[in-house]
Design an enzyme around this catalytic site. Structure first.
Site, short mmCIF file in Angstrom:
data_model
loop_
_atom_site.label_atom_id
_atom_site.label_comp_id
_atom_site.label_asym_id
_atom_site.label_seq_id
_atom_site.Cartn_x
_atom_site.Cartn_y
_atom_site.Cartn_z
N ARG A 274 11.57 -5.26 5.22
CA ARG A 274 11.37 -3.81 4.99
C ARG A 274 12.25 -3.02 5.90
O ARG A 274 12.54 -3.28 7.13
CB ARG A 274 9.97 -3.54 5.34
CG ARG A 274 9.64 -2.18 5.17
CD ARG A 274 8.42 -1.66 5.27
NE ARG A 274 7.61 -2.48 6.43
CZ ARG A 274 6.21 -2.09 6.45
NH1 ARG A 274 5.57 -1.39 5.56
NH2 ARG A 274 5.71 -2.71 7.76
N LYS B 133 0.76 -1.19 -0.04
CA LYS B 133 0.00 0.02 0.09
C LYS B 133 0.84 1.22 0.02
O LYS B 133 0.64 2.16 -0.84
CB LYS B 133 -1.12 0.08 1.05
CG LYS B 133 -1.80 -1.25 1.41
CD LYS B 133 -2.87 -1.08 2.58
CE LYS B 133 -2.09 -1.10 3.90
NZ LYS B 133 -1.31 -2.34 4.07
N ARG C 154 11.19 -1.14 11.15
CA ARG C 154 10.15 -0.66 12.00
C ARG C 154 10.05 -1.68 13.24
O ARG C 154 10.09 -2.88 12.99
CB ARG C 154 8.87 -0.76 11.09
CG ARG C 154 8.18 0.52 10.84
CD ARG C 154 6.99 0.62 9.79
NE ARG C 154 5.84 -0.09 10.12
CZ ARG C 154 4.76 -0.07 9.48
NH1 ARG C 154 4.78 0.61 8.50
NH2 ARG C 154 3.70 -0.85 9.77
N ARG D 212 -10.22 -0.06 8.48
CA ARG D 212 -9.59 -1.38 8.71
C ARG D 212 -10.52 -2.17 9.49
O ARG D 212 -10.11 -3.43 9.76
CB ARG D 212 -8.42 -0.91 9.63
CG ARG D 212 -7.27 -1.95 9.06
CD ARG D 212 -6.16 -1.59 9.86
NE ARG D 212 -5.13 -0.59 9.33
CZ ARG D 212 -3.90 -0.92 9.13
NH1 ARG D 212 -3.38 -2.19 9.41
NH2 ARG D 212 -3.16 0.24 8.74
N ARG E 258 -0.01 -8.90 13.83
CA ARG E 258 -0.56 -7.97 12.86
C ARG E 258 -1.59 -8.81 11.68
O ARG E 258 -2.43 -8.28 11.06
CB ARG E 258 0.47 -7.08 11.93
CG ARG E 258 1.05 -6.01 13.01
CD ARG E 258 2.26 -5.29 12.38
NE ARG E 258 2.28 -4.70 11.36
CZ ARG E 258 3.24 -4.52 10.60
NH1 ARG E 258 4.09 -4.76 10.70
NH2 ARG E 258 3.13 -4.06 9.33
P1 AP5 Z 1 4.92 -1.39 1.80
O1 AP5 Z 1 4.60 -0.87 0.75
O2 AP5 Z 1 5.57 -0.74 2.93
O3 AP5 Z 1 3.54 -2.16 2.52
P2 AP5 Z 1 2.30 -1.85 3.11
O4 AP5 Z 1 0.97 -2.47 2.42
O5 AP5 Z 1 2.11 -0.30 3.15
O6 AP5 Z 1 2.49 -2.62 4.66
P3 AP5 Z 1 2.30 -1.70 5.98
O7 AP5 Z 1 2.94 -2.65 6.93
O8 AP5 Z 1 2.69 -0.50 6.31
O9 AP5 Z 1 0.90 -2.03 6.27
P4 AP5 Z 1 0.45 -1.99 7.85
O10 AP5 Z 1 -1.26 -1.97 7.23
O11 AP5 Z 1 0.42 -3.29 8.53
O12 AP5 Z 1 0.82 -0.85 8.30
P5 AP5 Z 1 0.46 0.42 8.82
O13 AP5 Z 1 1.57 1.52 8.88
O14 AP5 Z 1 -0.79 1.15 7.93
O15 AP5 Z 1 5.86 -2.63 1.59
C1 AP5 Z 1 6.33 -3.64 2.49
C2 AP5 Z 1 7.64 -4.06 1.99
O16 AP5 Z 1 7.59 -4.83 0.73
C3 AP5 Z 1 8.64 -3.05 1.49
O17 AP5 Z 1 10.17 -3.41 2.08
C4 AP5 Z 1 8.57 -2.74 0.21
O18 AP5 Z 1 9.94 -2.40 -0.26
C5 AP5 Z 1 8.40 -4.35 -0.30
N1 AP5 Z 1 7.63 -4.45 -1.48
C6 AP5 Z 1 6.51 -3.46 -1.95
N2 AP5 Z 1 5.99 -3.87 -3.19
C7 AP5 Z 1 6.96 -4.83 -3.43
C8 AP5 Z 1 6.97 -5.74 -4.66
N3 AP5 Z 1 6.17 -5.55 -5.78
N4 AP5 Z 1 7.91 -6.60 -4.70
C9 AP5 Z 1 8.91 -6.72 -3.72
N5 AP5 Z 1 8.98 -5.99 -2.60
C10 AP5 Z 1 7.85 -5.32 -2.37
O19 AP5 Z 1 -0.17 0.49 10.39
C11 AP5 Z 1 0.70 0.19 11.48
C12 AP5 Z 1 -0.22 0.10 12.70
O20 AP5 Z 1 -1.06 1.45 12.76
C13 AP5 Z 1 -1.29 -0.94 12.74
O21 AP5 Z 1 -0.60 -2.29 13.18
C14 AP5 Z 1 -2.03 -0.29 13.67
O22 AP5 Z 1 -1.66 -0.66 15.15
C15 AP5 Z 1 -2.17 1.12 13.42
N6 AP5 Z 1 -3.10 1.41 12.57
C16 AP5 Z 1 -3.17 2.05 11.31
N7 AP5 Z 1 -4.24 2.39 10.82
C17 AP5 Z 1 -5.09 1.91 11.74
C18 AP5 Z 1 -6.48 1.70 11.45
N8 AP5 Z 1 -7.31 2.25 10.54
N9 AP5 Z 1 -7.25 1.26 12.44
C19 AP5 Z 1 -6.54 0.92 13.59
N10 AP5 Z 1 -5.32 0.84 13.75
C20 AP5 Z 1 -4.56 1.47 12.70
MG MG Z 2 2.11 1.25 5.06
#
Ligand code: AP5
Ligand code: MG
Length: 211
Positions: A126, A13, A159, A87, A170
């Site tokens: 990552r 994402k 992270r 979410r 997660r």
């Molecule tokens: P990346 O693009 O970083 O993936 P992502 O989908 O953004 O993954 P996140 O871990 O950020 O999602 P998340 O939903 O768990 O975390 P968030 O920060 O939103 O890619 C991942 C890796 O893969 C990278 O190294 C990248 O280089 C690699 N990659 C990407 N595409 C690739 C490809 N095509 N081929 C190879 N490699 C690739 O949330 C964190 C925390 O915040 C949650 O756990 C929760 O506690 C809280 N939170 C956030 N939003 C909410 C909500 N709405 N409700 C409740 N709690 C929330």
């Molecule tokens: Mg992200």
């Protein structure tokens, strides 16, 4: 064009949002990034969210919804990407109310579909810039100089919630609370599934075909 970019942790994402920001001038609204910024600045919201995030659990709905509402009020007509929100079903219901009261609409909810073993490999490798938030990977996207961001020169680190045990929590939270949103979006009729596996540029092309 306003979209929800939906998918499991590690689905890409953030990676795809960065391309949409750069190439289409959209605004990325990543609730995870906003929380991490609050934690960095030690705000009250950051203190409230930190323990949930560090453990890999979702932050309670009321905290997240209030935060997103403030962002939506301030958009000034710019197209946006919701990354990581909603979410849960209650968050999706609150979003509908917030959109209506701000005269906004979502055109598409795009689901990046990625198998679990690929998600785990992506999250394990990552690394994220502590300065500008740029995302790297130890195998597929290394910075030119080890540990240093290509874009801003700050340190690149893992992270806290990408440690193996937290990743499993997660993924469980995703399956239990977030995956049911697929049925919710499908019912709304603007839900598209896109394969999130393969080269980043190929995935971008698949996404952009729907935007
Ligand atoms: P990346 O693009 O970083 O993936 P992502 O989908 O953004 O993954 P996140 O871990 O950020 O999602 P998340 O939903 O768990 O975390 P968030 O920060 O939103 O890619 C991942 C890796 O893969 C990278 O190294 C990248 O280089 C690699 N990659 C990407 N595409 C690739 C490809 N095509 N081929 C190879 N490699 C690739 O949330 C964190 C925390 O915040 C949650 O756990 C929760 O506690 C809280 N939170 C956030 N939003 C909410 C909500 N709405 N409700 C409740 N709690 C929330
Ligand atoms: Mg992200």
């Amino acid at each position: 064009m306003n979209i929800i970019l939906f998918g499991a942790p590690g689905a890409g994402k953030g990676t795809q949002s960065a391309l949409l920001v750069e190439r289409k001038g959209m605004k990325q609204i990543s609730t995870g990034d906003i929380f991490r910024e609050h934690i960095r600045q030690e705000t009250r919201l950051g203190v409230e969210a930190k323990s949930f995030m560090d453990a890999g659990n979702l932050v309670p709905d009321e905290i997240v919804v209030g935060m997103v509402e403030d962002v939506l009020k301030d958009l000034g007509g710019q197209s946006f990407i919701l990354d990581g929100f909603p979410r849960t079903v209650p968050q999706a219901e609150s979003l509908e109310v917030m959109l209506q009261s701000n005269s906004l609409k979502i055109d598409k909810a795009l689901f990046l579909e990625v198998p679990r073993d690929v998600l785990i490999a992506r999250l394990a490798g990552r690394r994220v810039c502590t300065g500008c938030g740029a995302t790297y990977h130890t195998l597929v996207k290394k910075p030119a100089m080890a540990g240093i961001c290509d874009l801003c020169g700050a340190n690149v680190e893992q992270r806290k919630d990408d440690k193996e045990d937290v990743v499993l929590t997660r993924l469980e939270a995703y399956e239990t609370s977030t995956a049911p949103l697929k049925a919710y979006f499908t019912k709304k009729g603007r839900f598209v599934t896109v394969s999130g596996v393969g080269e980043t540029e190929d995935i971008y092309k698949r996404l952009i075909a729907h935007i």
